[in-house]
Design a protein around this motif. Structure first.
Motif, PDB file in Angstrom:
ATOM      1  N   THR A  32     -33.428-108.516  24.499  1.00 41.84           N
ATOM      2  CA  THR A  32     -32.805-108.811  25.780  1.00 41.84           C
ATOM      3  C   THR A  32     -33.900-109.252  26.729  1.00 41.84           C
ATOM      4  OG1 THR A  32     -31.531-107.855  27.596  1.00 41.84           O
ATOM      5  CG2 THR A  32     -32.971-106.374  26.427  1.00 41.84           C
ATOM      6  N   PHE A  64     -36.158-106.924  32.486  1.00 41.89           N
ATOM      7  CA  PHE A  64     -35.831-106.856  33.931  1.00 41.89           C
ATOM      8  C   PHE A  64     -34.591-107.677  34.283  1.00 41.89           C
ATOM      9  CE2 PHE A  64     -40.313-108.172  33.226  1.00 41.89           C
ATOM     10  CZ  PHE A  64     -40.786-106.919  32.917  1.00 41.89           C
ATOM     11  N   ILE A 109     -31.582-106.987  35.053  1.00 39.68           N
ATOM     12  CA  ILE A 109     -30.775-106.622  36.239  1.00 39.68           C
ATOM     13  C   ILE A 109     -31.513-106.983  37.522  1.00 39.68           C
ATOM     14  CG2 ILE A 109     -29.438-104.830  35.042  1.00 39.68           C
ATOM     15  CD1 ILE A 109     -31.108-102.706  36.470  1.00 39.68           C
ATOM     16  N   TYR A 110     -32.838-107.047  37.487  1.00 37.06           N
ATOM     17  CA  TYR A 110     -33.589-107.517  38.663  1.00 37.06           C
ATOM     18  C   TYR A 110     -33.437-109.017  38.825  1.00 37.06           C
ATOM     19  CZ  TYR A 110     -35.788-103.221  40.139  1.00 37.06           C
ATOM     20  OH  TYR A 110     -36.006-101.984  40.655  1.00 37.06           O
ATOM     21  N   SER A 164     -29.956-110.087  39.996  1.00 35.90           N
ATOM     22  CA  SER A 164     -29.665-109.715  41.381  1.00 35.90           C
ATOM     23  C   SER A 164     -30.577-110.475  42.339  1.00 35.90           C
ATOM     24  CB  SER A 164     -29.846-108.216  41.565  1.00 35.90           C
ATOM     25  OG  SER A 164     -31.213-107.878  41.493  1.00 35.90           O
ATOM     26  N   LYS A 183     -33.794-110.266  42.735  1.00 33.18           N
ATOM     27  CA  LYS A 183     -34.792-109.419  43.375  1.00 33.18           C
ATOM     28  C   LYS A 183     -36.226-109.736  42.948  1.00 33.18           C
ATOM     29  CE  LYS A 183     -31.995-106.953  45.816  1.00 33.18           C
ATOM     30  NZ  LYS A 183     -31.899-107.242  47.247  1.00 33.18           N
ATOM     31  N   LEU A 184     -36.389-110.696  42.036  1.00 29.19           N
ATOM     32  CA  LEU A 184     -37.753-110.989  41.576  1.00 29.19           C
ATOM     33  C   LEU A 184     -38.282-112.225  42.279  1.00 29.19           C
ATOM     34  CD1 LEU A 184     -37.626-110.308  37.753  1.00 29.19           C
ATOM     35  CD2 LEU A 184     -38.313-108.800  39.604  1.00 29.19           C
ATOM     36  N   LYS A 185     -39.462-112.072  42.867  1.00 33.57           N
ATOM     37  CA  LYS A 185     -40.052-113.211  43.575  1.00 33.57           C
ATOM     38  C   LYS A 185     -40.751-114.157  42.607  1.00 33.57           C
ATOM     39  CE  LYS A 185     -41.082-110.150  47.136  1.00 33.57           C
ATOM     40  NZ  LYS A 185     -42.196-109.280  47.401  1.00 33.57           N
ATOM     41  N   ASP A 236     -37.521-107.548  25.968  1.00 35.54           N
ATOM     42  CA  ASP A 236     -37.545-106.199  25.397  1.00 35.54           C
ATOM     43  C   ASP A 236     -36.783-106.238  24.081  1.00 35.54           C
ATOM     44  OD1 ASP A 236     -38.757-105.345  27.701  1.00 35.54           O
ATOM     45  OD2 ASP A 236     -36.919-104.569  28.614  1.00 35.54           O
ATOM     46  N   GLU A 248     -42.091-105.742  41.802  1.00 32.37           N
ATOM     47  CA  GLU A 248     -40.862-105.243  42.419  1.00 32.37           C
ATOM     48  C   GLU A 248     -40.312-104.026  41.676  1.00 32.37           C
ATOM     49  OE1 GLU A 248     -41.433-108.398  41.729  1.00 32.37           O
ATOM     50  OE2 GLU A 248     -40.915-109.678  43.419  1.00 32.37           O
ATOM     51  N   VAL A 249     -40.421-104.053  40.346  1.00 35.99           N
ATOM     52  CA  VAL A 249     -39.885-102.951  39.546  1.00 35.99           C
ATOM     53  C   VAL A 249     -40.687-101.683  39.811  1.00 35.99           C
ATOM     54  CG1 VAL A 249     -39.442-102.143  37.195  1.00 35.99           C
ATOM     55  CG2 VAL A 249     -39.025-104.538  37.782  1.00 35.99           C
ATOM     56  N   LYS A 267     -42.425-101.025  42.505  1.00 38.54           N
ATOM     57  CA  LYS A 267     -42.211-100.562  43.878  1.00 38.54           C
ATOM     58  C   LYS A 267     -40.982 -99.680  43.917  1.00 38.54           C
ATOM     59  CE  LYS A 267     -44.483-103.518  47.144  1.00 38.54           C
ATOM     60  NZ  LYS A 267     -44.397-104.900  47.607  1.00 38.54           N
ATOM     61  N   THR A 268     -39.925-100.115  43.238  1.00 40.51           N
ATOM     62  CA  THR A 268     -38.689 -99.352  43.237  1.00 40.51           C
ATOM     63  C   THR A 268     -38.885 -98.013  42.549  1.00 40.51           C
ATOM     64  OG1 THR A 268     -37.539-101.443  43.045  1.00 40.51           O
ATOM     65  CG2 THR A 268     -36.247 -99.455  42.663  1.00 40.51           C
ATOM     66  N   LEU A 313     -34.009 -99.725  33.030  1.00 44.72           N
ATOM     67  CA  LEU A 313     -33.411-101.031  33.345  1.00 44.72           C
ATOM     68  C   LEU A 313     -32.385-101.436  32.288  1.00 44.72           C
ATOM     69  CD1 LEU A 313     -36.373-103.162  34.733  1.00 44.72           C
ATOM     70  CD2 LEU A 313     -34.928-101.500  35.887  1.00 44.72           C
ATOM     71  N   ASN A 314     -32.582-100.995  31.051  1.00 43.35           N
ATOM     72  CA  ASN A 314     -31.652-101.344  29.979  1.00 43.35           C
ATOM     73  C   ASN A 314     -30.543-100.304  29.782  1.00 43.35           C
ATOM     74  OD1 ASN A 314     -32.670-103.898  28.928  1.00 43.35           O
ATOM     75  ND2 ASN A 314     -34.491-102.762  28.351  1.00 43.35           N
ATOM     76  N   HIS A 328     -33.160 -97.803  40.901  1.00 46.51           N
ATOM     77  CA  HIS A 328     -33.039 -99.159  40.334  1.00 46.51           C
ATOM     78  C   HIS A 328     -31.643 -99.721  40.608  1.00 46.51           C
ATOM     79  CE1 HIS A 328     -36.929 -99.460  38.523  1.00 46.51           C
ATOM     80  NE2 HIS A 328     -36.756 -98.367  37.806  1.00 46.51           N
ATOM     81  N   LYS A 363     -31.481-100.885  44.280  1.00 45.66           N
ATOM     82  CA  LYS A 363     -32.250-102.101  44.495  1.00 45.66           C
ATOM     83  C   LYS A 363     -31.514-103.337  43.950  1.00 45.66           C
ATOM     84  CE  LYS A 363     -36.071-104.307  45.574  1.00 45.66           C
ATOM     85  NZ  LYS A 363     -36.611-104.347  46.932  1.00 45.66           N
ATOM     86  N   THR A 364     -30.915-103.182  42.771  1.00 45.64           N
ATOM     87  CA  THR A 364     -30.319-104.360  42.109  1.00 45.64           C
ATOM     88  C   THR A 364     -28.812-104.469  42.341  1.00 45.64           C
ATOM     89  OG1 THR A 364     -29.899-103.103  40.096  1.00 45.64           O
ATOM     90  CG2 THR A 364     -32.014-104.232  40.239  1.00 45.64           C
ATOM     91  N   GLU A 365     -28.214-103.430  42.968  1.00 47.18           N
ATOM     92  CA  GLU A 365     -26.768-103.376  43.164  1.00 47.18           C
ATOM     93  C   GLU A 365     -25.996-103.444  41.841  1.00 47.18           C
ATOM     94  OE1 GLU A 365     -25.850-106.306  46.199  1.00 47.18           O
ATOM     95  OE2 GLU A 365     -27.587-105.546  47.307  1.00 47.18           O
ATOM     96  N   GLU A 366     -26.662-103.063  40.767  1.00 53.69           N
ATOM     97  CA  GLU A 366     -26.051-103.001  39.441  1.00 53.69           C
ATOM     98  C   GLU A 366     -25.700-101.529  39.208  1.00 53.69           C
ATOM     99  OE1 GLU A 366     -26.142-105.857  37.313  1.00 53.69           O
ATOM    100  OE2 GLU A 366     -24.889-104.708  35.931  1.00 53.69           O
ATOM    101  N   LEU A 387     -25.584 -98.349  37.547  1.00 48.12           N
ATOM    102  CA  LEU A 387     -26.101 -97.731  36.317  1.00 48.12           C
ATOM    103  C   LEU A 387     -25.421 -96.376  36.160  1.00 48.12           C
ATOM    104  CD1 LEU A 387     -29.859 -98.722  36.779  1.00 48.12           C
ATOM    105  CD2 LEU A 387     -28.107 -99.895  35.430  1.00 48.12           C
TER     106      LEU A 387
END
Lengths: 658, 658
Positions: free
Chosen positions: A28, A31, A33-34, A37, A39-41, A49, B87-88, B90-91, B229-230, B397, B400-403, B405
């Motif tokens: 997969t 990241f 879901i990041y 959404s 959220k990744l710059k 993964d 970003e990951v 930081k969260t 994240l997964n 997480h 941050k991602t509005e997913e 979980l």
């Protein structure tokens, strides 16, 4: 080349295939879901993964690699750090030399790899030409034609343009040699053929070099450096015996500027590398060469590629070495071992070729280099490199550190060496040259053997010689009373040499992906029912346990069989979901699970269970003990399915495979 | 605490021990030839390569870990990227929170870890006190006293200073609580006790935070993030069944500012991490708790440490959970499994303790946390952490991602929930608030249940309520004709929750080093003859093949036996060097090889060979077939050496072990 097909001849549908791999969590995007959404710059594509079946498949491949190479060949395995100081990379040439040539689309700002761009455009033109001539654009369905082909415009989008015959030949020659061009040459091709970004038809800048290694103070590494730096200790560990090999498995990193092609071009990948150290004298023979010499491989040699062709030459390793197409026995031996390894894990023998590097493609110090390439829907993919790197790596690290990375061995017969010696009369030289005396002395001693011989003659004849001394403006005159140059015989009992290194280097992720393409097929007339025919040795899970239904009578036996198999160290899963038994079989065919144990009402009554084989969907029925015995011997390789099927009674009821 | 001793009670000589590990290439400093030649500019200490025996030992430990946890507990293993976007981190809190407190020695420019500095100085003072009181400074030879003690001044260098009794108690209390102080508190201790850099006696600056993670755009990772994240995909892969666990093995990185203590404080290390996802309701029971509940562990709980003591409390896991010392069954279950794993790889049961984290030491969201600590010459070393991290990671997480979980499961009985609903008359609200209408509506809907109830009463009584609307200066009045607030009953058929996570996290490198200290001892009265009594399951090489001498008669049989063992997949080495047989045994005892096969003249004649067991040095003699059978059953664990020794005839000639 025919269109790329599955093992049973059906057209290969990559969309279905990749959706299977993602649905079953072989891999997969990292990241995800990041990313979804927003959220990744930065650009964090090209990172994946591996989910449970992918992770298990990878670790089974690595395990088999260890058995096939490290254990069977008695290699010295190391685990070296990923973090490596920049100085080490500079010496090894990784900082300066690992680079790709990139073109910029100034309108869009995209960077495109120059070689891939040329390939995409020329291949598209050739396809357009075929369409115009009314020839079926082969491999179109599978996007599978051409070497390392990347996503290009679809045939339907290309104006069907008929090329001149001479142009077709020219394009084909460029494509065959594509790996041999350097940056400026790629630039010339782009100009000559007016190659533009297919996405918008914008012109692109001339290629500029782009370094593939990350720029960090403590940078990431190829695993190989640790093997070279530890050479002396390894030789000592090996009780000074040559030849020997070290091995390492570890993560490597590439700063791919535009990652694509899924698992084939990624920024982080697992490498397994071998450094086989060998005496450069005596033709690099290998004591076990006879074990591989009769293996027949498909070779694509340098000459054929330079001739603009890609025909494969089938011959034995023995002949390839005898004809010097492959430089030496040790290199040939490893090509054979690589081939056997690939077959062992399930690669399709018809989709393997060994391609020789062309001159520009190869490092200047390399003697010879072959890639094991696997054929996929993306074209032929370089999965294993096998290079004779001569004494390069040990030499550069040795020079930089002044640590002699050499082998010293007693000569059977002492060697007599005639050498010109310089004898200096220090009491006279000192007062004459005063503060420069040391420099003059050093300059004299640094004269090479070939310089000494004529100087000895001059000194004899004229009584004086002139010598250049660094940091002194003029040459210095030294007369006969200060020095003498005489020939003497030296006896050398020890031979000292820097070993050469043969480096087989495996990209595990690329092997992983190509293998999955090779083992993928679908049941007759049903593209939705995919199967991964992974060999039992690398299959992520060996046995699936399936109760006929969710009936509570089945629960205790399902649990017991699961526990019993685990006790034996056999990786298994129970699928107790409410899906029909056929659906559950199909789901687990997609996971490549080779064996299914089914529990039905008879099992609860009399303890017999059925064993189903994935590829044939045939089943046998026997007692738990007999079935477990069959499972064990199938996993250890003592029996094949045909043996089990022949000796245990076939089961024909409730097959579920309709 | 008695001085640290080897398993047979001899004083532990770390110098001899470490020299053995380096001599036998268990590990070596990375880039050593660059370092010793002065070619490295930056600080690249704290990085180690594992040589052949170290690499094999590590991979055997990892292999056993996989079998013990992933296979036996049916965990979902993932392989996640090392590279992780900032970003990951930081969260997850890694960028801001993973920090050490460092003091600067302004004269030397050194940075010292504040907690280690205090430990070193106070422990040295306590030792000096003992010396002054005439008590033997325990553990002095082995430098082995005190918790996590680092290299400090030698006792001989410390002025023997008698402390007041109250001061001794104070110091001991500080040391027991050392992990519980934050930066400012460490600063107060440094001031209060006038703690200076022992190397030069210079005062140090107050502690400043230092972030342990490398600062790179695409930064290095703990393996755990990929598992969180997964989560949704894993839950789906697990057919929505709870609880389940995922697992990951991978490299982690710490920007250690001053790496030391050899393999214990390094910049790059292998971690094996488990995330066990569990329903927070129902007391976090574990279905297999009964399998571990009677195991007796040594606990050092929070209360004892806060009382300034380090006494161990021996009790069963069952009692520890029943008394709520350990928070819940699942946490207790994993403590038991961790303990069993450590014993399986050969850790000394008397050198394991489970220490509970104190409040400040633990993340604010953690429910409970225990470390498995192994006793070494460096003190008690944290090797495995086991934390109940509540729902923290999935929650952050997810936010941050509005997913979402979460786990959604059907309720057996639908749940009736009484809720306050707000009904708005839009046709009236719109014209009244014009451009603010949407904001007012949102403010009303965002009112919590507990806010709605009193507002309903107010609205009923006064006919109007005041509401704060973000971005509007004043509160807004909303009257009865615009809204109504009424109680309604809702039926929930689905339960939705964020799982809690229990995280056992293994530092493989620390386990590796501590294990080696536990299995190291030397033959009676001969400290130079070291032995590593590694269990056969993790021993780097299982069998050594030793011909009696270099006599050419032995060569074919030696080769044959080596090949035959490899064919069986058994890792073995032949030692055909000219050293005496005793020297060769001794050399391979140092490598921890559990079994030696010896080939002598009788072997050549009648095919019998001898099998020597490393720890007892006892030998048996039998046919190759019988000896191979014994080797196989010893490796598979079917037999112990005592069984083999009892059934095969002892061999008493040429023992070589004199």
């Amino acid at each position: 080349m025919a269109g790329f097909t599955t093992r049973n001849g059906d057209p290969f549908d990559r969309t279905l295939f990749e959706s299977l791999l993602k649905r079953r969590l072989f891999y997969t995007e990292s990241f995800e879901i990041y990313r979804t959404s927003g959220k990744l710059k930065g650009d964090s594509r090209g990172l994946y993964d591996y989910g449970p079946p992918g992770c298990a498949l990878q670790s089974n491949i690595v395990d088999l690699w260890r058995k096939h190479f490290v254990l069977q060949e008695d290699m010295l395995e190391l685990d070296c750090t990923v973090l490596t100081p920049e100085e080490v990379f500079k010496t090894s040439g990784h900082v300066d030399k690992f680079e790709d040539w990139m073109c910029k689309d100034s309108k869009k700002g995209d960077f495109l790899r120059a070689d891939h761009l040329i390939e995409t455009v020329l291949e598209a033109r050739l396809k357009g030409d075929k369409a115009a001539r009314g020839i079926a654009a082969e491999g179109d369905e599978a996007d599978g034609e051409g070497k390392k082909k990347k996503k290009g415009p679809k045939v339907s989008e290309i104006k069907a343009l008929k090329l001149e015959d001479s142009m077709v030949a020219e394009y084909e020659e460029v494509l065959a040699k594509i790996d041999n061009y350097d940056g400026p040459e790629l630039g010339q091709l782009i100009e000559k053929y007016d190659i533009r970004n297919p996405d918008g038809n914008t012109p692109v800048s001339p290629p500029v070099p782009f370094n593939l290694m990350f720029k960090t103070t403590v940078g990431p590494s190829k695993t190989a450096q640790g093997q070279f730096l530890n050479f002396k200790k390894l030789l000592d560990y090996n009780q000074n015996l040559m030849p020997f090999a070290s091995a390492s498995i570890g993560k490597s990193f590439r700063n791919e500027i535009s990652p694509r092609s899924g698992l084939l071009r990624v920024r982080e990948f697992l490498m397994a590398e071998i450094e086989h150290f060998v005496d450069p004298e005596g033709g690099k023979k290998h004591p076990k060469f006879h074990l591989v010499k009769d293996l027949q491989l498909s070779f694509l040699d340098r000459a054929t590629q330079l001739g603009g062709k890609t025909n494969l030459h089938k011959t034995t390793i023995g002949e390839a070495v005898a004809s010097r197409m492959v430089d030496n026995e040790t290199l040939g031996y490893f090509l054979g071992r690589i081939y056997l390894f690939l077959l062992k894990i399930g690669v399709d023998a018809n989709k393997v070729r060994f391609r020789q590097h062309m001159a520009n493609e190869m490092a200047h110090y390399a003697t010879d280099c072959w890639d094991a390439e696997l054929q996929t829907t993306y074209g032929w993919i370089e999965c294993v490199g096998c290079a004779d790197r001569s004494a390069y790596d040990l030499t550069v690290h040795s020079k930089k550190t002044e640590e002699p990375l050499v082998v010293r061995e007693s000569r059977r017969e002492p060697l007599k060496v005639e050498e010109w010696h310089i004898d200096i009369s220090k009491p006279k030289l000192g007062p004459l040259f005063k503060k420069n005396a040391k420099a003059v002395e050093a300059a004299l001693f640094s004269l090479s053997q070939s310089e000494r011989e004529p100087l000895a003659v001059t000194l004899e004849e004229k009584g004086v010689i002139s010598v250049r001394v660094p940091d002194m403006a003029e040459q210095v005159e030294v007369s006969k009373d200060l020095i003498s140059i005489v020939k003497r015989t030296k006896i050398e009992n020890v031979r000292e040499y820097i070993p050469n290194v043969i480096e087989p280097s495996f990209g595990i992720g690329r092997i992983f992906y190509s293998l999955l393409e090779h083992v993928y097929w679908h049941r007759a007339n049903d593209p939705a029912r995919g199967v991964l025919s992974l060999p039992i040795s690398v299959a992520p899970t060996k046995v699936l346990i399936v109760p006929l239904s969710t009936h509570h009578d089945f629960v205790p036996l399902t649990r017991k069989i699961t526990e019993d198999l685990r006790e034996l160290g056999i990786s298994c899963r129970a699928d107790e979901s409410s899906a029909s038994i056929g659906k559950r079989y199909a789901r687990n065919d997609e996971l490549g699970i080779p064996l299914d144990v089914t529990i039905d009402f008879d099992s609860v009554k009399d303890g017999t269970i059925t064993l189903r084989e994935r590829d044939s969907t045939k089943q046998v029925r026997a007692s738990q003990k007999e079935v477990f015995g069959a499972i064990k011997s199938l996993i250890s390789g003592e029996e094949k399915w045909e043996d089990v099927f022949a000796r245990l009674p076939e089961f024909l009821g409730q097959s579920g495979d309709d």
